[in-house]
Design a protein around this motif. Sequence first.
Motif, PDB file in Angstrom:
ATOM      1  N   LYS A   1      -5.872  13.530   8.197  1.00 50.71           N
ATOM      2  CA  LYS A   1      -6.431  12.081   7.840  1.00 50.71           C
ATOM      3  C   LYS A   1      -5.107  11.300   7.046  1.00 50.71           C
ATOM      4  N   LYS A   2      -5.011   9.898   7.001  1.00 51.08           N
ATOM      5  CA  LYS A   2      -4.519   9.128   6.446  1.00 51.08           C
ATOM      6  C   LYS A   2      -5.095   8.367   5.402  1.00 51.08           C
ATOM      7  N   TYR A   3      -4.669   8.308   4.330  1.00 48.93           N
ATOM      8  CA  TYR A   3      -5.596   7.337   3.329  1.00 48.93           C
ATOM      9  C   TYR A   3      -4.679   5.956   2.562  1.00 48.93           C
ATOM     10  N   GLU A   4      -5.124   4.875   2.837  1.00 53.07           N
ATOM     11  CA  GLU A   4      -4.237   3.939   2.607  1.00 53.07           C
ATOM     12  C   GLU A   4      -4.648   3.529   0.991  1.00 53.07           C
TER      13      GLU A   4
ATOM     14  N   GLN B   1     -12.921   7.947  -0.733  1.00 55.18           N
ATOM     15  CA  GLN B   1     -12.483   7.834   0.563  1.00 55.18           C
ATOM     16  C   GLN B   1     -12.193   9.038   1.294  1.00 55.18           C
ATOM     17  N   SER B   2     -11.901  10.096   0.718  1.00 51.31           N
ATOM     18  CA  SER B   2     -11.304  11.198   1.374  1.00 51.31           C
ATOM     19  C   SER B   2     -12.464  12.524   1.118  1.00 51.31           C
TER      20      SER B   2
ATOM     21  N   GLU C   1      -1.428  11.319   3.304  1.00 54.25           N
ATOM     22  CA  GLU C   1      -1.717  12.123   4.517  1.00 54.25           C
ATOM     23  C   GLU C   1      -2.203  13.511   3.972  1.00 54.25           C
TER      24      GLU C   1
ATOM     25  N   ASN D   1       0.813  -1.111   0.127  1.00 52.97           N
ATOM     26  CA  ASN D   1       0.018   0.050  -0.042  1.00 52.97           C
ATOM     27  C   ASN D   1       0.853   1.185  -0.067  1.00 52.97           C
TER      28      ASN D   1
ATOM     29  N   THR E   1       0.566   5.490   1.519  1.00 49.28           N
ATOM     30  CA  THR E   1      -0.396   6.301   2.317  1.00 49.28           C
ATOM     31  C   THR E   1      -0.300   7.763   1.901  1.00 49.28           C
TER      32      THR E   1
END
Length: 426
Positions: free
Chosen positions: A10-13, A34-35, A6, A2, A4
Amino acid sequence: MNATIEFDGKKYELPVITGSEKENAIDISKLRGQSGGLITIDPGFKNTGSCESKITFLNGEEGILRYRGYSIEELAANASFLEVAYLLIFGELPTQNELDNFFDDIKEESHVDEEMKKILDGFPKSAHPMGVVSSLTNALIAFNPSSVNVDSEEDMYKAIIKILAKFPVLCAWALRKRTGQPLDYGDNDLGYVENVLKMMFKKPNKDYEVDPVVASALNKLLILHADHEQNCSTSTVRIVGSSHAGLFASISAGVSALWGPLHGGANQAVIEMLEAIKEDGGDTKKFMAKAKDKNDPFRLMGFGHRVYKNFDPRAKIIKKSADEVLGNLGIQDPVLDIAKGLEKEALEDSYFVDRKLYPNVDFYSGIIYRALGIPTDMFTVMFALGRLPGWIAQWREMRLKKEPIGRPRQVYTGENHRAYTNINNR
Ligand code: SDX
């Protein structure tokens, strides 16, 4: 694996996909959802992949080009163009029987409706052949409506055979329109490439003998142009095809995209540039200075590439072939020497070396086309003829994978909301 991202605390994988040649890509297909709206932006798509594909592999740093895993060097030295077309479209080199059946199917479709000649007649002789070919390719739809809604592999195959059969006729007709020659269908007893030459060059009152040197050179050039992963015109074919507009409309759009001098039109622009240098007394240093001058729009045509930051492997093969073809045909072309001089100077000049600008496929190809008797403004049509199987292969892959319609996002930077004002108050 994955990656990431940021953002805003917030963090998104995001998943990373790895291709068969160990290329890695961050799959951002779910990022916006997701974001809550975060997207990426990449003008010219210099860092953005549009698809996963099994057709062509390029390594720009090492100057590698392979069609379905086979090196361009081996294919150019050993294969026929139709064999390579079959390989690109269906994924495997054909047996002799498969190739014979493929060519028989093409020969069955190598006629063009007589009414198409009325459309060709409507063009002035001065019309650029790329505009003629793009228009006639679209016009073909009207005479082959079954080529549009093709959801089954069988229907796709029929449309593919039709365009492989008819496109060379349109290309030859575009030339004959320019040269005032009667239109010609060539001879189905000839090979695919040999027949292209006959359709282009047969004089109405003379038999036409195919020169094996010319046929071999054209076969090699068409193979070298056959595909090049997600270049501008192929991406155009894919995105037009993604709306299910049909194969012929997608190919017509690809022809239009290829026409540009930054893309396939460069092969014509290279010869025009070399001729200008010759007319100007051969002062290559003056043109090199213009190419490096930020205030001068002039670019060294045939140099540089979005992907190759090393020699374009096709340019190497074409440069060698240019010497062979001109030697075999007993032609002395002064622009070949100018081209070689320009290449030598550029490869010793820090502006080009620092930017990793090397000769690309278009730098030497025009010199061979010219030696084969092909007029300069037909060079990009020859590029299109070579690229046709690649466009078809990429369109077919996209349709068989049922890929979604291409529709990029954007970042709006215009006016915020404002009220309409009556014209009397402006
Ligand atoms: C094809 O994509 C494909 O695969 C295409 C193709 C295929 O088979 O489908 O390979 C066929 O289109 C080959 C390319 C044919 N075009 C030309 O020969 C036209 C001349 N070349 C350039 O216009 C340019 O190199 C491109 C369009 C090919 C690539 O442009 P990029 O990748 O957008 O690179 P860029 O314009 O950002 O250039 C980077 C730098 C710039 O200088 P800086 O701003 O960093 O100072 O290099 C300079 C450019 O000014 N530069 C050139 C140059 N090419 C790039 N400077 C002078 N002469 C050139 N030819």
